[in-house]
Scaffold this active site. Sequence first.
Site: not given
Ligand code: EPZ
Length: 436
Positions: A22, A96, A120, A128-129, A308
Site C-alpha cells: 500500500k 493522509r 490522526c 511542515d518538512l 507499523d
Molecule cells: C509513512 O507515514 C507511512 N505511510 C506510515 O504508515 C508509517 O507509519 C510512517 O511512514 C513511518 O514509517 C505511508 O507511507 C503512506 P513520517 P509518514 O513522515 O510519511 C514526523 C500505515 O499504517 N513528521 O515518516 O506520514 C511525524 O509526525 C501508515 O500504513 C514531522 O514532524 O510518516 C512522525 O513523528 C501509518 N513533520 C515522524 O516525523 C513532517 O513534515 C515520521 O513520520 C513529516 C513528518
Amino acid sequence: MDKFVIRGGNPLVGTIRVGGAKNAALPAMAASILTEEPVILENIPDVRDIQTERSLLVSMGAEVELGYGRASHRTTLCCRNLVNPEAAYELVKTMRASTLVLGPLVARMGRARVSLPGGCAIGARPIDLHIKGLEKLGAQITQEHGYIEASADRLRGGHITFDKITVTGTEDLMMAATLAEGETLMENCAREPEVADLAALLNKMGARIEGAGTSTIRIHGVEKLHGARHRIIPDRIEAGTFVIAGALTGGDLIVANCDPLHLGALLEKLQECGVKVRTNGESVRVIADSQLRAADVSTEEYPGFPTDMQAQYMTLATQAEGTSVVTENIFENRFMHAQELVRMGANIKVEGSRAVVRGKTPLSSAAVQCSDLRASASLVIAALVADGVLSPMAKPFSIASTTLIAAMSVLKKNCVALARRSGASAKCFRVEPPHR
Ligand code: EPZ
C-alpha cells in the site's frame, strides 16, 4: 457501527501470498502526475486507500483504470489533462497520504492547492518538512482556510537536510525535484524500501535519481518525464503481520511472494522470542513449536524495527513468557491498541512512549475498538488466540470499516485457503459483516 465476529483457537498452517505494498502504491500513483503519458503499475493492492487515491487523481482530471483481478493487477493512470490541481479536504481527511500529490503538482503544473491533513489517531503528524523542502526548491507557499497554496514557475534544484526522517516527505520532495532546474541534494532521507521503489519507477520515467534507499539522495532535474511500466514491491507490513499471526498461533506458516530482506529487524526479533524462521527467496516460513520468550523492542526508521509492526508485536508479547518493554519512537500516540488488549486480559502498563507487557496471560474474547489499521490487525491477531468469540468494532470516525474489511477479508481468504490446504475446517476463522 461495523463489527466483525472472530472465532479463534487454531494454529495457522499452510501458505499465504502477500499483495503489493500500500505504502509503495500510493506514491507511485501520485508520481503519474509528473507526466502526460500513461503510467502502468502492476501488483496494486486491493485496499480502500487505493480507491481514495484514484478518486483524488480523477478529481484533478486524470484517467485511472484500476486493474484488480486482471493479470498482475495492472492499473493504468494518465494525467494528460490535469485541469484542477487540488486535493480537497473531503478526500485528504480520509487518507493522509493524499498530501503526496503536493510536490508532483507544483513540479508539473506550477501550482497546487492541498488540504492540510489535520490530526490522526496515532499522532499530530504535521507536514511542515514537506513545505519547508518545497520552499527550498523555490516554491511560494501560503496557508489559508486549512489549505496549502503552492506555486512556482519552475522549481529549481536545492539542498535539503530533513530535520527529522520522514517517509512521505522524502518521497514528495524526491518527486518534485525530478522536474526542477538543476541538481537537488537531499540528506537525512528515509531509507524505507518504498522510497527506493518509487525512485525505481521515476528513473524508468526518465528521472535521474541516485542514492534512493540510503540517507543521501541526489536528483538531477530533467525537462520532461515520460510514461513507464512498474511492478510495485510486496507489502512488508502485511507479510510481517502474517508472520506474527503464524508465530502467535503456534502454527507452521509460509508467507510467500514477499521480500524477506525487507523484514530483517522483525525476523531477528522473532528469533530472539524463540520462533523458528526460515527464509527462501521470496518467502518466509515461521514455525512456532515452543513457548514464546519475552524480548524488548524499540521502533525506529528503516532498517530498524518498523512502527507499523509495533501493535502486532505487542499482541505477541502478551503470549510470551516474561516482561517485554515496547518503546514507540516514531509516533507520539500509537498505543491505542494496548487498552483494548488489556480488555481481553493482557497485562500491559503504558508509561509515555513505553509499554511494559507482562506475559504470558490468557486472552479472552471481548468487544474491542479499532483505532487505526495496524491496531486493528493486532486485535484480529489477538482474536486468533483468545478463547470465545471476539468482535472488534471500528470506531466510526477513525477507520473506515472498508479498510478493516479489506484487511480481515484478506486474512479470512487466506485462513480459508490455509484451512483447505491443511485439511483443517474453515471454522478456525469466521467473519460476519455487520447487520445493516
Ligand atoms: C509513512 O507515514 C507511512 N505511510 C506510515 O504508515 C508509517 O507509519 C510512517 O511512514 C513511518 O514509517 C505511508 O507511507 C503512506 P513520517 P509518514 O513522515 O510519511 C514526523 C500505515 O499504517 N513528521 O515518516 O506520514 C511525524 O509526525 C501508515 O500504513 C514531522 O514532524 O510518516 C512522525 O513523528 C501509518 N513533520 C515522524 O516525523 C513532517 O513534515 C515520521 O513520520 C513529516 C513528518
